[in-house]
Design a protein around this motif. Structure first.
Motif, PDB file in Angstrom:
ATOM      1  N   MET A   1      38.442  61.331 -16.766  1.00  0.00           N
ATOM      2  CA  MET A   1      37.292  61.407 -17.641  1.00  0.00           C
ATOM      3  C   MET A   1      37.576  62.454 -18.722  1.00  0.00           C
ATOM      4  O   MET A   1      38.166  63.491 -18.450  1.00  0.00           O
ATOM      5  CB  MET A   1      36.043  61.791 -16.842  1.00  0.00           C
ATOM      6  N   ALA A   2      37.163  62.183 -19.928  1.00  0.00           N
ATOM      7  CA  ALA A   2      37.356  63.117 -21.042  1.00  0.00           C
ATOM      8  C   ALA A   2      36.017  63.669 -21.501  1.00  0.00           C
ATOM      9  O   ALA A   2      34.986  62.997 -21.414  1.00  0.00           O
ATOM     10  CB  ALA A   2      38.051  62.408 -22.204  1.00  0.00           C
ATOM     11  N   ASP A   3      36.043  64.903 -21.998  1.00  0.00           N
ATOM     12  CA  ASP A   3      34.818  65.467 -22.558  1.00  0.00           C
ATOM     13  C   ASP A   3      34.661  64.987 -24.002  1.00  0.00           C
ATOM     14  O   ASP A   3      35.428  64.167 -24.487  1.00  0.00           O
ATOM     15  CB  ASP A   3      34.800  66.994 -22.440  1.00  0.00           C
ATOM     16  N   SER A   4      33.686  65.509 -24.701  1.00  0.00           N
ATOM     17  CA  SER A   4      33.389  65.035 -26.058  1.00  0.00           C
ATOM     18  C   SER A   4      34.504  65.341 -27.064  1.00  0.00           C
ATOM     19  O   SER A   4      34.575  64.717 -28.115  1.00  0.00           O
ATOM     20  CB  SER A   4      32.071  65.643 -26.555  1.00  0.00           C
ATOM     21  N   THR A   5      35.402  66.268 -26.714  1.00  0.00           N
ATOM     22  CA  THR A   5      36.515  66.593 -27.615  1.00  0.00           C
ATOM     23  C   THR A   5      37.784  65.826 -27.256  1.00  0.00           C
ATOM     24  O   THR A   5      38.807  65.982 -27.904  1.00  0.00           O
ATOM     25  CB  THR A   5      36.830  68.100 -27.591  1.00  0.00           C
ATOM     26  N   GLY A   6      37.710  65.006 -26.213  1.00  0.00           N
ATOM     27  CA  GLY A   6      38.876  64.237 -25.786  1.00  0.00           C
ATOM     28  C   GLY A   6      39.721  64.927 -24.732  1.00  0.00           C
ATOM     29  O   GLY A   6      40.740  64.392 -24.300  1.00  0.00           O
ATOM     30  N   VAL A   7      39.316  66.132 -24.298  1.00  0.00           N
ATOM     31  CA  VAL A   7      40.049  66.859 -23.261  1.00  0.00           C
ATOM     32  C   VAL A   7      39.793  66.182 -21.918  1.00  0.00           C
ATOM     33  O   VAL A   7      38.637  65.930 -21.550  1.00  0.00           O
ATOM     34  CB  VAL A   7      39.617  68.339 -23.213  1.00  0.00           C
ATOM     35  N   LEU A   8      40.872  65.878 -21.193  1.00  0.00           N
ATOM     36  CA  LEU A   8      40.719  65.250 -19.884  1.00  0.00           C
ATOM     37  C   LEU A   8      40.191  66.264 -18.875  1.00  0.00           C
ATOM     38  O   LEU A   8      40.720  67.370 -18.755  1.00  0.00           O
ATOM     39  CB  LEU A   8      42.050  64.682 -19.404  1.00  0.00           C
ATOM     40  N   ILE A   9      39.179  65.878 -18.155  1.00  0.00           N
ATOM     41  CA  ILE A   9      38.579  66.714 -17.124  1.00  0.00           C
ATOM     42  C   ILE A   9      39.001  66.158 -15.767  1.00  0.00           C
ATOM     43  O   ILE A   9      38.778  64.984 -15.474  1.00  0.00           O
ATOM     44  CB  ILE A   9      37.032  66.712 -17.220  1.00  0.00           C
TER      45      ILE A   9
END
Length: 84
Positions: A1-9
């Motif tokens: 899953m990615a956050d709103s900035t595209g960073v994978l969580i």
């Protein structure tokens, strides 16, 4: 899953797998120290690491086959950076 900035969580299971992989990497680095001597070839280092990962740790080398890479480890001679 990615956050709103595209960073994978990572979820807790993914984090646990990363922890295990990191621990195994440390074991490989500790084990390979015994063969790192003048005159050893990078192919000998690769073979040692491959054998250790597969036969001692029961794992699959992560670099092997990735993007067509034909070896278990990325090695260099002298003071050359493999990854930066």
């Amino acid at each position: 899953m990615a956050d709103s900035t595209g960073v994978l969580i990572k979820n807790s299971e993914e984090i646990k797998r990363m922890e295990i992989a990191g621990h195994m990497t440390g074991q490989v680095l500790e084990a390979v120290r015994q063969i790192i001597v003048p005159g050893v070839t990078t192919l000998e280092i690769d073979a040692f690491c491959h054998n250790y990962i597969v036969n001692t740790l029961g794992a699959i080398p992560g670099s092997l086959g990735q993007y067509g890479f034909p070896h278990t480890v990325n090695t260099s001679v002298n003071h050359v950076v493999c990854h930066g």
